[in-house]
Design an enzyme around this catalytic site. Sequence first.
Site, PDB file in Angstrom:
ATOM      1  N   ILE A 134     -65.608   4.709   6.176  1.00 29.11           N
ATOM      2  CA  ILE A 134     -65.387   3.386   6.783  1.00 29.11           C
ATOM      3  C   ILE A 134     -66.699   2.644   7.058  1.00 29.11           C
ATOM      4  CG2 ILE A 134     -63.095   3.838   7.746  1.00 29.11           C
ATOM      5  CD1 ILE A 134     -64.558   4.120  10.524  1.00 29.11           C
ATOM      6  N   THR A 151     -59.600   7.054  23.437  1.00 26.84           N
ATOM      7  CA  THR A 151     -59.331   8.311  24.150  1.00 26.84           C
ATOM      8  C   THR A 151     -59.540   8.178  25.661  1.00 26.84           C
ATOM      9  OG1 THR A 151     -60.315  10.504  24.506  1.00 26.84           O
ATOM     10  CG2 THR A 151     -61.734   8.907  23.480  1.00 26.84           C
ATOM     11  N   ASP A 152     -58.872   9.043  26.408  1.00 24.05           N
ATOM     12  CA  ASP A 152     -59.072   9.067  27.874  1.00 24.05           C
ATOM     13  C   ASP A 152     -60.492   9.485  28.249  1.00 24.05           C
ATOM     14  OD1 ASP A 152     -58.848  11.751  27.142  1.00 24.05           O
ATOM     15  OD2 ASP A 152     -57.314  12.259  28.627  1.00 24.05           O
ATOM     16  N   GLU A 153     -61.204  10.111  27.281  1.00 25.59           N
ATOM     17  CA  GLU A 153     -62.550  10.616  27.599  1.00 25.59           C
ATOM     18  C   GLU A 153     -63.528   9.485  27.917  1.00 25.59           C
ATOM     19  OE1 GLU A 153     -64.057  13.953  25.534  1.00 25.59           O
ATOM     20  OE2 GLU A 153     -62.080  14.595  24.849  1.00 25.59           O
ATOM     21  N   TYR A 199     -69.749  12.112  22.198  1.00 23.80           N
ATOM     22  CA  TYR A 199     -68.465  11.700  21.596  1.00 23.80           C
ATOM     23  C   TYR A 199     -67.825  10.585  22.422  1.00 23.80           C
ATOM     24  CZ  TYR A 199     -63.387  11.717  20.925  1.00 23.80           C
ATOM     25  OH  TYR A 199     -62.082  11.320  20.736  1.00 23.80           O
ATOM     26  N   ALA A 242     -69.140   8.646  24.601  1.00 19.91           N
ATOM     27  CA  ALA A 242     -69.969   7.430  24.621  1.00 19.91           C
ATOM     28  C   ALA A 242     -69.778   6.629  23.332  1.00 19.91           C
ATOM     29  CB  ALA A 242     -71.439   7.804  24.796  1.00 19.91           C
ATOM     30  N   LYS A 296     -67.053   6.547  21.528  1.00 24.39           N
ATOM     31  CA  LYS A 296     -65.720   5.918  21.574  1.00 24.39           C
ATOM     32  C   LYS A 296     -65.733   4.733  22.556  1.00 24.39           C
ATOM     33  CE  LYS A 296     -62.437   7.191  19.720  1.00 24.39           C
ATOM     34  NZ  LYS A 296     -61.900   6.893  18.371  1.00 24.39           N
ATOM     35  N   ASN A 312     -54.113  15.442  22.577  1.00 22.81           N
ATOM     36  CA  ASN A 312     -52.936  15.678  21.740  1.00 22.81           C
ATOM     37  C   ASN A 312     -52.859  17.143  21.334  1.00 22.81           C
ATOM     38  OD1 ASN A 312     -52.079  12.801  19.795  1.00 22.81           O
ATOM     39  ND2 ASN A 312     -53.303  12.778  21.641  1.00 22.81           N
TER      40      ASN A 312
HETATM   41  N1  LIG Z   1     -57.150  14.746  19.265  1.00 25.41           N
HETATM   42  C1  LIG Z   1     -56.980  14.186  20.461  1.00 25.41           C
HETATM   43  O1  LIG Z   1     -56.548  14.845  21.408  1.00 25.41           O
HETATM   44  C2  LIG Z   1     -57.267  12.720  20.649  1.00 25.41           C
HETATM   45  C3  LIG Z   1     -56.911  12.124  21.871  1.00 25.41           C
HETATM   46  C4  LIG Z   1     -57.123  10.744  22.035  1.00 25.41           C
HETATM   47  C5  LIG Z   1     -57.703  10.011  21.013  1.00 25.41           C
HETATM   48  N2  LIG Z   1     -58.067  10.619  19.844  1.00 25.41           N
HETATM   49  C6  LIG Z   1     -58.649   9.776  18.781  1.00 25.41           C
HETATM   50  O2  LIG Z   1     -57.713   9.779  17.719  1.00 25.41           O
HETATM   51  C7  LIG Z   1     -58.385   9.694  16.471  1.00 25.41           C
HETATM   52  C8  LIG Z   1     -57.963  10.843  15.576  1.00 25.41           C
HETATM   53  O3  LIG Z   1     -58.283  12.069  16.218  1.00 25.41           O
HETATM   54  P1  LIG Z   1     -57.946  13.460  15.520  1.00 25.41           P
HETATM   55  O4  LIG Z   1     -57.817  14.467  16.570  1.00 25.41           O
HETATM   56  O5  LIG Z   1     -56.867  13.274  14.525  1.00 25.41           O
HETATM   57  O6  LIG Z   1     -59.321  13.713  14.751  1.00 25.41           O
HETATM   58  P2  LIG Z   1     -59.603  14.586  13.464  1.00 25.41           P
HETATM   59  O7  LIG Z   1     -61.004  15.051  13.603  1.00 25.41           O
HETATM   60  O8  LIG Z   1     -58.537  15.589  13.259  1.00 25.41           O
HETATM   61  O9  LIG Z   1     -59.516  13.537  12.266  1.00 25.41           O
HETATM   62  C9  LIG Z   1     -60.445  12.516  12.088  1.00 25.41           C
HETATM   63  C10 LIG Z   1     -60.377  12.068  10.649  1.00 25.41           C
HETATM   64  O10 LIG Z   1     -61.278  10.956  10.471  1.00 25.41           O
HETATM   65  C11 LIG Z   1     -61.985  11.136   9.275  1.00 25.41           C
HETATM   66  N3  LIG Z   1     -63.253  10.415   9.391  1.00 25.41           N
HETATM   67  C12 LIG Z   1     -64.246  10.626  10.302  1.00 25.41           C
HETATM   68  N4  LIG Z   1     -65.246   9.777  10.101  1.00 25.41           N
HETATM   69  C13 LIG Z   1     -64.902   8.995   9.039  1.00 25.41           C
HETATM   70  C14 LIG Z   1     -65.520   7.934   8.357  1.00 25.41           C
HETATM   71  N5  LIG Z   1     -66.745   7.499   8.717  1.00 25.41           N
HETATM   72  N6  LIG Z   1     -64.873   7.340   7.339  1.00 25.41           N
HETATM   73  C15 LIG Z   1     -63.641   7.781   6.962  1.00 25.41           C
HETATM   74  N7  LIG Z   1     -63.005   8.801   7.564  1.00 25.41           N
HETATM   75  C16 LIG Z   1     -63.639   9.404   8.590  1.00 25.41           C
HETATM   76  C17 LIG Z   1     -62.163  12.643   9.132  1.00 25.41           C
HETATM   77  O11 LIG Z   1     -62.439  12.998   7.793  1.00 25.41           O
HETATM   78  C18 LIG Z   1     -60.816  13.157   9.641  1.00 25.41           C
HETATM   79  O12 LIG Z   1     -59.874  13.244   8.607  1.00 25.41           O
HETATM   80  C19 LIG Z   1     -59.879   9.695  16.806  1.00 25.41           C
HETATM   81  O13 LIG Z   1     -60.318   8.363  16.791  1.00 25.41           O
HETATM   82  C20 LIG Z   1     -59.956  10.284  18.204  1.00 25.41           C
HETATM   83  O14 LIG Z   1     -61.061   9.768  18.902  1.00 25.41           O
HETATM   84  C21 LIG Z   1     -57.869  11.956  19.641  1.00 25.41           C
END
Ligand SMILES: NC(=O)c1ccc[n+]([C@@H]2O[C@H](COP(=O)([O-])OP(=O)(O)OC[C@H]3O[C@@H](n4cnc5c(N)ncnc54)[C@H](O)[C@@H]3O)[C@@H](O)[C@H]2O)c1
Length: 329
Positions: A60, A122-124, A146, A148, A150, A176
Amino acid sequence: MRLLVTGGLGFIGSNFILHVNEKHPDFRITNIDAELPGSNKKNLSSLQDSNHYKYVKGNITNKKLVDKLVSGSDVVINFAAESHVDRSIADPRPFVDSNIVGVYTVLEAVRKYKKKFIQISTDEVFGSLKKGSASEKYLLNPSSPYAASKASAELLVQSYIITYGCNAITTRCTNNYGPRQSPEKLIPKTIILAQKNKQIPIYGTGKNIRDWIYVLDHCDAILKILFHGKSGASYNISAANEIDNLTIVRKILKIMGKPLDLIHFTKDRPGHDFRYSLNSRKIRGELCWKPKYNFEKGLERTINWYIENKKWWADTPSSILSAYNWKTR
Ligand SMILES: NC(=O)c1ccc[n+]([C@@H]2O[C@H](COP(=O)([O-])OP(=O)(O)OC[C@H]3O[C@@H](n4cnc5c(N)ncnc54)[C@H](O)[C@@H]3O)[C@@H](O)[C@H]2O)c1
């Protein structure tokens, strides 16, 4: 509707794409993913022959590619992020690249082509809370690189709404759990190590509290926000389910019929936030969303998925399953 999903090979993104494909089979989904940590190509192998789903390997931060994909979509939902706090402590740079520069690149395209944008946060971003729960108006107070990164992304989104009138929404969710989560995260790691009868590392005393939500409840909330969310708003998403890490690991071992002495306490991680908690009254009141899965039901479904899908995790390197060592990575 033409959806551009970023980071769709990861845990939440892949569950979201499968959920949308089931609930709205007429939607066209394009998924851009850079195949970084957290991604797994097996997550969406069931869609490879679908003519409503297209996969593009790409980053991205690639302006030309992002421009092309955004211009051909109606809505962009940004899941793409480096998501593992431990990795951000070892090396913050990839977090700045994906989570800040990546979001900036997508926002520029969204602004240029006047598209709707949803940033998954995220809540973080609110940091550790001794008491109470953070509402949407709470001060951003991140602790880890991380969090910071977000929080920085959230501020960029806010500035594009105020300065350029972008049609954007930010969602913040709690921890999640569910199928397809990387084995380096607490719940899958515990299930996999328990299945192998190996020691399960827990940071510090294991008393750190997180607020847990089943991934499909999060996906449902994002769909509600996609259809009915107010442009420019932010929404907290929580199942109000606060549990400490040790209790979770004990619950998993009990369900799996494994002994508690598999638990092994390790040195705490630097800057480990004690407690996160979100107030989700806004989405519950305004958009009539509420979670459907209680923790026991969701945890059993999750454990069964990992047991039934051993092929998905069988080739996980032991370094991913061991206690994280910041100094050697
Ligand atoms: N897992 C949780 O509990 C949680 C909670 C709240 C918010 N989030 C947010 O939800 C989103 C997804 O989290 P997740 O747990 O599925 O993460 P994950 O690490 O499982 O997946 C992230 C995906 O993003 C892709 N990615 C990372 N950087 C990229 C880039 N520069 N270009 C293209 N693709 C890229 C990775 O290859 C991966 O497939 C994140 O933004 C995270 O901050 C996660």
